[in-house]
Every structure is written in C-alpha cells, then in structure tokens.
Design an enzyme around this catalytic site. Structure first.
Site, PDB file in Angstrom:
ATOM      1  N   PHE B 119       2.087  -7.749  -1.795  1.00 53.80           N
ATOM      2  CA  PHE B 119       1.331  -6.517  -1.597  1.00 53.80           C
ATOM      3  C   PHE B 119       2.097  -5.351  -2.199  1.00 53.80           C
ATOM      4  O   PHE B 119       3.308  -5.430  -2.388  1.00 53.80           O
ATOM      5  CB  PHE B 119       1.105  -6.277  -0.096  1.00 53.80           C
ATOM      6  CG  PHE B 119      -0.348  -6.172   0.274  1.00 53.80           C
ATOM      7  CD1 PHE B 119      -1.132  -7.303   0.401  1.00 53.80           C
ATOM      8  CD2 PHE B 119      -0.933  -4.927   0.487  1.00 53.80           C
ATOM      9  CE1 PHE B 119      -2.470  -7.197   0.745  1.00 53.80           C
ATOM     10  CE2 PHE B 119      -2.271  -4.815   0.832  1.00 53.80           C
ATOM     11  CZ  PHE B 119      -3.042  -5.946   0.957  1.00 53.80           C
ATOM     12  N   GLN B 240      -3.939   9.024   2.452  1.00 48.45           N
ATOM     13  CA  GLN B 240      -3.853   7.985   1.431  1.00 48.45           C
ATOM     14  C   GLN B 240      -5.194   7.793   0.736  1.00 48.45           C
ATOM     15  O   GLN B 240      -6.212   7.592   1.402  1.00 48.45           O
ATOM     16  CB  GLN B 240      -3.452   6.669   2.084  1.00 48.45           C
ATOM     17  CG  GLN B 240      -3.399   5.514   1.087  1.00 48.45           C
ATOM     18  CD  GLN B 240      -2.521   4.397   1.605  1.00 48.45           C
ATOM     19  OE1 GLN B 240      -2.962   3.556   2.377  1.00 48.45           O
ATOM     20  NE2 GLN B 240      -1.278   4.398   1.190  1.00 48.45           N
ATOM     21  N   HIS B 242      -6.896   5.168  -1.377  1.00 50.92           N
ATOM     22  CA  HIS B 242      -6.714   3.770  -1.765  1.00 50.92           C
ATOM     23  C   HIS B 242      -7.152   3.623  -3.216  1.00 50.92           C
ATOM     24  O   HIS B 242      -8.221   4.118  -3.590  1.00 50.92           O
ATOM     25  CB  HIS B 242      -7.545   2.867  -0.854  1.00 50.92           C
ATOM     26  CG  HIS B 242      -7.164   1.422  -0.945  1.00 50.92           C
ATOM     27  ND1 HIS B 242      -7.432   0.659  -2.071  1.00 50.92           N
ATOM     28  CD2 HIS B 242      -6.532   0.607  -0.069  1.00 50.92           C
ATOM     29  CE1 HIS B 242      -6.962  -0.570  -1.863  1.00 50.92           C
ATOM     30  NE2 HIS B 242      -6.413  -0.619  -0.662  1.00 50.92           N
ATOM     31  N   LEU B 252     -14.211  -0.578   0.497  1.00 50.92           N
ATOM     32  CA  LEU B 252     -12.847  -0.999   0.150  1.00 50.92           C
ATOM     33  C   LEU B 252     -12.787  -2.349  -0.561  1.00 50.92           C
ATOM     34  O   LEU B 252     -13.456  -3.305  -0.181  1.00 50.92           O
ATOM     35  CB  LEU B 252     -12.024  -1.080   1.445  1.00 50.92           C
ATOM     36  CG  LEU B 252     -10.595  -1.623   1.328  1.00 50.92           C
ATOM     37  CD1 LEU B 252      -9.705  -0.636   0.587  1.00 50.92           C
ATOM     38  CD2 LEU B 252     -10.018  -1.910   2.709  1.00 50.92           C
ATOM     39  N   GLU B 255      -6.057  -4.397  -1.668  1.00 44.67           N
ATOM     40  CA  GLU B 255      -4.921  -4.512  -2.567  1.00 44.67           C
ATOM     41  C   GLU B 255      -4.509  -5.973  -2.718  1.00 44.67           C
ATOM     42  O   GLU B 255      -3.854  -6.356  -3.690  1.00 44.67           O
ATOM     43  CB  GLU B 255      -3.777  -3.713  -1.941  1.00 44.67           C
ATOM     44  CG  GLU B 255      -2.568  -3.501  -2.767  1.00 44.67           C
ATOM     45  CD  GLU B 255      -1.656  -2.482  -2.077  1.00 44.67           C
ATOM     46  OE1 GLU B 255      -2.036  -1.301  -2.001  1.00 44.67           O
ATOM     47  OE2 GLU B 255      -0.591  -2.876  -1.605  1.00 44.67           O
ATOM     48  N   ARG B 286       0.674   2.686  -3.260  1.00 49.64           N
ATOM     49  CA  ARG B 286      -0.710   3.139  -3.431  1.00 49.64           C
ATOM     50  C   ARG B 286      -0.830   4.529  -4.039  1.00 49.64           C
ATOM     51  O   ARG B 286      -1.712   4.783  -4.862  1.00 49.64           O
ATOM     52  CB  ARG B 286      -1.430   3.118  -2.089  1.00 49.64           C
ATOM     53  CG  ARG B 286      -1.798   1.709  -1.683  1.00 49.64           C
ATOM     54  CD  ARG B 286      -2.552   1.666  -0.390  1.00 49.64           C
ATOM     55  NE  ARG B 286      -2.832   0.269  -0.063  1.00 49.64           N
ATOM     56  CZ  ARG B 286      -3.278  -0.151   1.107  1.00 49.64           C
ATOM     57  NH1 ARG B 286      -3.498   0.727   2.076  1.00 49.64           N
ATOM     58  NH2 ARG B 286      -3.502  -1.425   1.319  1.00 49.64           N
ATOM     59  N   HIS B 353      -8.705   6.840   2.381  1.00 52.08           N
ATOM     60  CA  HIS B 353      -8.573   5.584   3.107  1.00 52.08           C
ATOM     61  C   HIS B 353      -7.821   5.694   4.426  1.00 52.08           C
ATOM     62  O   HIS B 353      -8.188   5.063   5.406  1.00 52.08           O
ATOM     63  CB  HIS B 353      -7.843   4.593   2.196  1.00 52.08           C
ATOM     64  CG  HIS B 353      -7.684   3.217   2.753  1.00 52.08           C
ATOM     65  ND1 HIS B 353      -8.756   2.462   3.150  1.00 52.08           N
ATOM     66  CD2 HIS B 353      -6.574   2.455   2.983  1.00 52.08           C
ATOM     67  CE1 HIS B 353      -8.320   1.279   3.593  1.00 52.08           C
ATOM     68  NE2 HIS B 353      -7.006   1.264   3.524  1.00 52.08           N
ATOM     69  N   ARG B 398       1.745   5.473   3.097  1.00 51.29           N
ATOM     70  CA  ARG B 398       1.846   4.206   3.810  1.00 51.29           C
ATOM     71  C   ARG B 398       1.792   3.033   2.836  1.00 51.29           C
ATOM     72  O   ARG B 398       1.024   3.056   1.871  1.00 51.29           O
ATOM     73  CB  ARG B 398       0.692   4.091   4.811  1.00 51.29           C
ATOM     74  CG  ARG B 398       0.613   2.742   5.494  1.00 51.29           C
ATOM     75  CD  ARG B 398      -0.468   2.701   6.539  1.00 51.29           C
ATOM     76  NE  ARG B 398      -1.821   2.681   6.006  1.00 51.29           N
ATOM     77  CZ  ARG B 398      -2.429   1.614   5.489  1.00 51.29           C
ATOM     78  NH1 ARG B 398      -1.789   0.462   5.375  1.00 51.29           N
ATOM     79  NH2 ARG B 398      -3.672   1.690   5.054  1.00 51.29           N
TER      80      ARG B 398
END
Lengths: 237, 597
Positions: B119, B240, B242, B252, B255, B286, B353, B398
């Site tokens: 990730f 954030q 995304h 969404l 990731e 991100r 996000h 994050r």
C-alpha cells in the site's frame, strides 16, 4: 447541447402524521446529465420536495440502505441505472414489511430473523496468539456468503417470508447461517443445525428463487439454503 | 415538549468501526452502555473501506513495527504525535488478530495466514522498498470488518439505539461532559442520554466538499457537536484527497488496485509517477500522488475530451487476479465508470476522502483541551475515537490502511480507558443542569417556525462548492482569504434554514438541516485553519510556501511545527506543540527530514 430530460415518477407516499392512508403520487423531475442512477434522481426530487422520505447512505451499493421496490422489482436505488427504467418509474416500499413513512419500512422483523441464527463465529478453544490458520480453499467457501449487505431485497421478495415473517428465517438470515456453517473456524455446526431443524425456520424455502433474482450483490441464498438442507440430511443418516 | 431521560454508565455515539470496537470493550466488561447511531450499524461508512488494515504481521514480506512507525511519522509530514503513533503501530498485530478471532474473513496466504498486500507509503527498512502490510479481505475489508464487529456485539448483547440522531453535547458549568441529547428519527422525540462517560465515534465530515468519496451520512456530527459545546478542533486544515475517485461519480477506487500492480497513466500513456516519486512510484503517499495527478491535468496531460482526469490501468493484470483480489472494484468500475477494468483503464481524479483533524485526544482516547497553560488536559467524562478524533496519528497526511487501524486501536483504547476509570470509581453520574435539553429543543423549534429562510439543499451546495474551490488539493493565499469571507457568509445563511416538511415521523428534511449545522462548523474550521497556516505540509500545500533548504517542500518547521486548535466561538485560533517524543523512553524519535518518495 441540452442533455437534460424530464422523468415521470409514481411514488408511494404515506406520512402517518398527515395522511389517513397511503397514496401514489405522480411527480416529474428534470434530471442533470450527471444523474445516472435512480438515487441521483430521488435526491434531485427531494431537493424539489423535501417531504419525500427514503433511506440512503453510501450511494455505491455497499451499505444496503436504499433498498426499495422499483417498477415491481426489489433493488438498490444507487445501483439502478436510470436509462434502463420504463416510465412512469414506479417506486414502492419493500413489500411485506410495515411501512413507517413513504418508502421507509420497519425492518425489525428482518433483523430479528438475522439475529436468530446467531450471526457470529463460535470457537471455544483458547484464543491463540496469532491468527487461526485457514487454507485459501477453505476461505473460498465463504465467497458468495460474507458479502451480504443486509438490504432485505431478498427476504422481502420471498413469498414464504411474506406469509411467515415471524417463523421463516428468510433468505438473508439463512445465507448468514450458512456463512458460519461453512467457516472451518466455527465449532457450532450441530447447534446451528438444531436451531434450524423446524418445519418453518428452514424448510419453508420452496426454491422459488426470487431472492437470487433480486440480490444486488449477485449472491445466491437458494444455493446456500440447499447446502444447509444437505447438511441436515447427511447428519440424519 | 416533554423530554425523556435515559441513564447509562456510558453512551457511545456512532456505530462504525470505532464505536463498535469501543462498545465491545464496555459490553464485555458489563457496563450499562447505549450505542446511538443514525443508521443501522452495518450501514456506517466503515463499510466502504476497501484495501485493508495495516499491521506488521510480516506474513509475506519481512516487517516490524519500527518500520511502520517511521512510515507513519514520515507520512504525517512530522505533524503526527509520536507517542500516539508508537502506541498505534505496536497494537496493530493484536487488534487485527483479534478481528480474525471474531470471524473476520480475511483472504489467506498459501500457508493459511492473513493475506497482506502493498500500500502507498508503507515500506521496508525506513523507506527503501514497498512492503506487504495491508491485511485484506479482497477489496471489501471495511465491509468484512464492520460486519464482524457488529456480529461480535450481537454476541455481547450490546444495546443499540438504531436511527437515533445525537444532537448536542451536554456539559455542566465545570465543563464536564454529562451525555448527549438525541432525536429518535421514527418519532421525532428528543431524549436526554445521561451518562458517566460519553464516547464520540461519529466519523468524518467528507461531505463538506462537493466531490467526495464519502457517504451522505458523513456530516461530522460529533465534530460539530463538540465545536458548538466549546471544544476546540485540531488540525482541520488537513484533508486527504484520495488519488483515485471515479471521475464524475466520486466513488472510491482503492489504493489496493495500485498495491496489486495498477499504474496511473496520463494522456500519452506515460507512467508519470516515475517522475514525481522515483522510488515508490504509484505507491507514494496519497498527498504526493494526488498533487502529481492534478499537476498532470493542469499542464494539459489529462485524459478524455475535457482532459480532466487520468487513467488507472490494470489491464496488464490477469483476469483471475482482478476477480480474486479486486472483485468489488471491477463491480464499481462497471457500475459507475462504465468500464470493465479487465479490458480498459478506469478514469480517476483526486477526490475528498478523509479528515485528518478532529476532536483533540490523547492516545488513551480521552478528549484533551488547553487549560491553565497545559495544552492537553482531559475533559472529564469525554472520549473520542476514529475519524472524528485527532490523536494525532495521521498528522498532515494519513497513510492508506492506517484509518481502519486507527479506529480499531483507539476504539479499543477509549473503551479500555472508560472501563478502567469506571472500575477505579473515577466516573460518577454528575447532576444534569435543568436546561440540559434546551439548546436542542430550540434548534428544533426554530426549524418548525422559520419563515423566509434559506433552502437547506442550496446552502449545503454553496458550502460544498466554496470548499472545493477555495480549499482543494492546491491552495493559494488570496483564494483562501476569499474563501474565509465566503464560508462565513454561507454559515450566516445556515442559521436561517427553512424546511417544508413539518412531520414528526422520519422527517429527513429536518435531519439534513441538523446535519448542515454540523457540516458548517467543520467547513469554517477547515477554511480558517488553512488560511492561517502559512506553510506547506502534507495535504496542505500553498503557492506562497517556498521549497528551499530552510523550508524543504515549503515546510516551515521553525514556525509551523505545531497543531492548530480552532474554537467555534469567535473563530479563534490557538496552537499547541507536536509531541515528537515516542511513548517509550527506549524508542528513538523519528528525526525531522525532507519528505521524498
């Protein structure tokens, strides 16, 4: 270039605070190009008339809030494409459950049945320090079972559930029951089968398969129910 | 209006991952607990999480919590508190294994262990190579987790108040928290929930933006309630975006798609992330990926007739891998982008996000505020966990999979703290003020009688457009300034919202008007905090912050290595230091450095 179009709806309306009885409301709404799904159209309608009441949350088919009866078939508004719907688009609450207001139904009975199958893993061994092992093949047995979103499209399309919502567990609850029966980590197989060994709880399923037809996640409760029945037969012999 | 009163040891507001994890702790300890939730628990937004939950189990690649801690601190652009981060990464294995024991259907490795995938921003050996740290159940990890947690709560006989909307926090003159008021949606009746402990687990407010991956219900209710009750909000300028929301729809795309080998491409088919993050490429953090995408689009290399998005390509993966590891993504892509990712790439754009900031807490889940010169004094009886809280583990940005970890670790920690405080006799039922429900009743009465007011839908839309335009992926000094004026104007209008629906029964127009009051608090906090922070850090990047030796990437540690605190009353700003000291004396702090991937 105008891509706006006006769409005709027929919507079940009932506000116990105001109406003596339910009625079907004819209403139209002009859609924007971005309004692709039925939920988009309902949100657009609600901006015009804020008294229209429905549940909704994730708008991507994973929370299970916006189940309703759409042109005679149960489905999720957020996954139903506008372009495929014949007009007037007829929206009713899920059948077989008490209506609270408009398309909002009382789901108490549905969840009561879900809870009745003890929807949690039972394993009485002392918990190991790390994860319990499960082979990829054993884990694959849970595919098609664990993805249920509890939207109730299936149970409220099932005639057996309509007749006996208090006695027949219904397709959603039985799918969940098999999800735990099929889990190699679960130790309560015989208790779970005892719990379903009853003329109504399991055996009211007559394989009509409406549940399979409407499931927005493409799951197959009838198949799961068949497997539970097989387990019952196998343990009897 | 008559107001019923319920008394509990503890009341938890919210039944997503954090609320359910906290509830489990309390129910299993035998505390009389009420969980209030405006949707049935399994409809909470945790259900939409896809890619996984971080834990350094090391099931397929070597890993340890030190590396995870480094990645998280670096990901936060050093704004995260290192004591809370150490606490979280060390607890990761324990809380993930617990979930497996609760029955969560994780995918498996060939030897039967929990499957893990790479990730963004997660690495081996302090930033060197990608690591498989994300524990996943296909691309439905949040769904599998939320259901497993709900199921475990069914076993524990947790008492839920389903479709009850919490309205206002109740505090006494000492500032202690005594519970909440809440409205039963089916009847419209307001009740008081009087408790020794109140835990907020109400999630984020991603709906302040026009384009958001978030559910309709993500209206920052707890954050708004806390702000109106005088609690400051921490680091609200950090949102954030995304990288991969479906262009147009906002839904969404995890990731995890890039974790499984997906590649971002511009109009000429180029894998542009190689230019921006030579080492981790598409798996950079991100904020970095989102900015790179917007830069590509702004410089004319976007895709489609409007050149307004880029493409996420997995056509080189086998259909078997896609169907096994990313079945939900395939479904979403077909549904919302009209594209089967086996055959063609998915059009994506950065989309709002996650809220990094929130109600300030310490690593135990206690809500903390400045008092008598101490920046972190616990508010008696008040706890928070999950996206509504700011511990702060995410700082300015994050890492993917750290949100599910956050809600497990801090949901459990908040629950444990309450149980300990309860057992040691520190929690008592303090007397309610006579007017405990007056604020809530007045809000409802105003909606009943408002004339010549503002339309809820219109005001919300104006708020969302203002946030999108003035506080987006890239921020500009003059546009932020203008944004403050505009959002304060929108906030004024929100005071006179009017609804047509006057029914007591399931009045969703009223619910949306009440939610707007919460959203507005968050929008003001965001814009005002962002305008004030004159540097670039993590997700907050401004045009007037210069990249030089003294301020690498525009980050100004000399003046801005500090947490923002915004108070609703008078829109006052305050600041408090970042905790650069880990929890354990033997753990070395992660030293400040320029952030590159």
């Amino acid at each position: 270039m105008s891509s706006k179009r006006t769409v005709q709806f027929k919507i079940y309306r009932y506000d116990p605070d105001r109406d003596d009885k339910p009625y079907m409301q004819d209403i139209s709404v002009e859609l924007e190009e971005s309004d692709k799904k039925l939920l988009d159209a309902l949100v657009r309608l609600k901006a015009k008339d804020d008294t229209l009441s429905f549940r909704r949350s994730c708008r991507e088919g994973v929370c299970g809030s916006d189940a309703m009866n759409i042109n005679g078939k149960n489905g999720l508004a957020c996954l139903t494409a506008m372009e495929n719907l014949a007009e007037p688009i007829t929206i009713r609450p899920l059948p077989g459950l008490p209506v609270i207001r408009d398309v909002i139904v009382d789901m108490t009975q549905f969840f009561k049945q879900y809870h009745s199958i003890k929807p949690y893993l039972v394993n009485n061994d002392p918990a190991p320090e790390r994860e319990r092992l499960q082979s990829p093949e054993d884990r694959e047995e849970l595919n098609g079972l664990y993805e249920c979103i509890l939207c109730a499209c299936c149970s409220t399309s099932c005639p057996s559930f309509w007749w006996n919502p208090d006695k027949f567990v219904g397709p959603a609850g039985l799918l969940a029951a098999y999800r735990f029966l099929a889990d190699t980590r679960d130790q309560a197989t015989s208790e779970r089968l005892d719990n379903l060994e009853d003329p109504y709880r399991l055996f009211r399923c007559h394989s009509i398969m409406n549940c399979v037809d409407v499931c927005p996640k493409g799951l197959n409760p009838t198949k799961a129910i068949g497997k539970i029945k097989d387990m019952m037969v196998r343990r009897a012999v | 209006m008559k107001v019923a009163k319920h008394t509990f040891d503890a009341v938890i507001v919210g039944a997503g991952g954090a609320g359910l994890r906290a509830a489990l702790q309390l129910s299993e300890a035998g505390l009389k607990t009420a969980v209030l939730t405006k949707v049935f628990p399994t409809r909470s937004h945790t259900v939409a999480a896809q890619g996984g939950v971080a834990a350094s189990l090391g099931n397929s690649t070597e890993d340890n919590w030190h590396w995870h801690m480094y990645d998280t601190v670096k990901g936060s652009d050093w704004l995260g508190d290192q004591d809370a981060i150490e606490f979280m990464v060390k607890k990761a294995n324990e809380v993930v294994v617990e979930l497996e024991h609760y029955g969560m259907p994780f995918d498996r490795t060939d030897n039967g262990k929990i499957y893990q995938r790479p990730f963004g921003g997660h690495s081996q050996n302090y930033g060197q190579t990608p690591v498989s740290r994300s524990c996943a159940a296909a691309d439905r990890t949040g769904h599998a987790m939320l259901h497993a947690l709900y199921q475990r709560n069914v076993r524990a006989n947790t008492q839920f108040f389903v479709e009850w909307m919490a309205m206002d926090l109740i505090r006494n003159t000492d500032g202690d928290v005594l519970g909440v008021t809440a409205m039963e949606m089916e009847t419209g009746e307001v009740s008081i929930f009087h408790a020794k402990a109140t835990i907020f687990a109400t999630g984020g407010a991603g709906r302040i933006y026009y384009s958001s991956t978030n559910a309709f219900i993500n209206t920052g209710d707890g954050v708004g309630m806390a702000a109106r009750a005088g609690i400051p909000l921490e680091d609200m300028e950090f949102w954030q975006f995304h990288p991969t929301g479906v262009a147009g729809a906002g839904v969404l795309i995890t990731e995890g798609v890039r974790g499984e080998g997906g590649i971002l491409r511009n109009a000429s088919g180029e894998r542009f992330m190689e230019r921006y993050a030579p080492n981790l490429k598409d798996l950079a953090s991100r904020d970095v990926v989102s900015r790179s995408m917007v830069t590509e689009i702004n410089e004319g290399r976007g895709c489609g007739s409007e050149k307004d998005h880029v493409l996420l390509d997995i056509t080189h993966l086998s259909p078997e891998t896609i169907n096994k590891r990313l079945p939900g993504i395939r479904e979403i892509s077909i549904q919302f982008a009209g594209v089967d990712p086996i055959k063609a790439p998915i059009p994506v754009v950065p989309t709002c996000h996650y809220q990094m900031g929130g109600i300030p807490t310490n690593y135990k889940g206690q809500v903390v505020v400045p008092k008598d010169g101490n920046p972190n004094v616990p508010v008696a009886g008040f706890y928070a966990a999950g996206e509504c809280a700011c511990a702060s583990v995410h700082g300015a940005n994050r890492l993917g999979t750290n949100s599910l970890l956050d809600l497990l670790v801090f949901g459990k920690a908040a629950g444990e703290t309450v149980v300990n405080d309860f057992k040691s006799g520190q929690l008592t039922l303090k007397p309610l003020p006579d007017n405990a429900a007056d604020v809530s009743l007045a809000r409802i009465a105003r909606l009943e009688t408002q004339t010549n007011g503002e339309d809820v839908h219109e005001v919300r839309l104006d708020m969302q457009r203002t946030m999108q335009k003035h506080a987006g992926v890239f921020r500009f000094a003059d546009i932020l300034k203008e944004g403050v004026t505009k959002i304060l104007q929108v906030a004024e209008r929100a005071k006179t919202t009017q609804i047509k629906d006057k029914s007591k029964v399931w009045n969703t127009a009223r619910t949306e008007a009440l939610e707007l009051d919460n959203l507005i608090e968050v929008a003001k906090a965001t814009m005002i905090s962002a305008e004030a922070r004159k540097e670039s850090r993590g997700a907050h990047v401004r045009d007037d912050a210069i990249d030089c030796a003294e301020t690498p990437n525009g980050r100004d540690d000399k003046n801005w290595l500090k947490h923002t605190l915004w108070y609703s009353e008078g829109n006052r700003l305050d600041y408090k230091p970042v905790n650069l000291q880990p929890l354990s004396p033997e753990v070395e702090p992660i030293a400040l450095a320029k952030r590159t991937y």
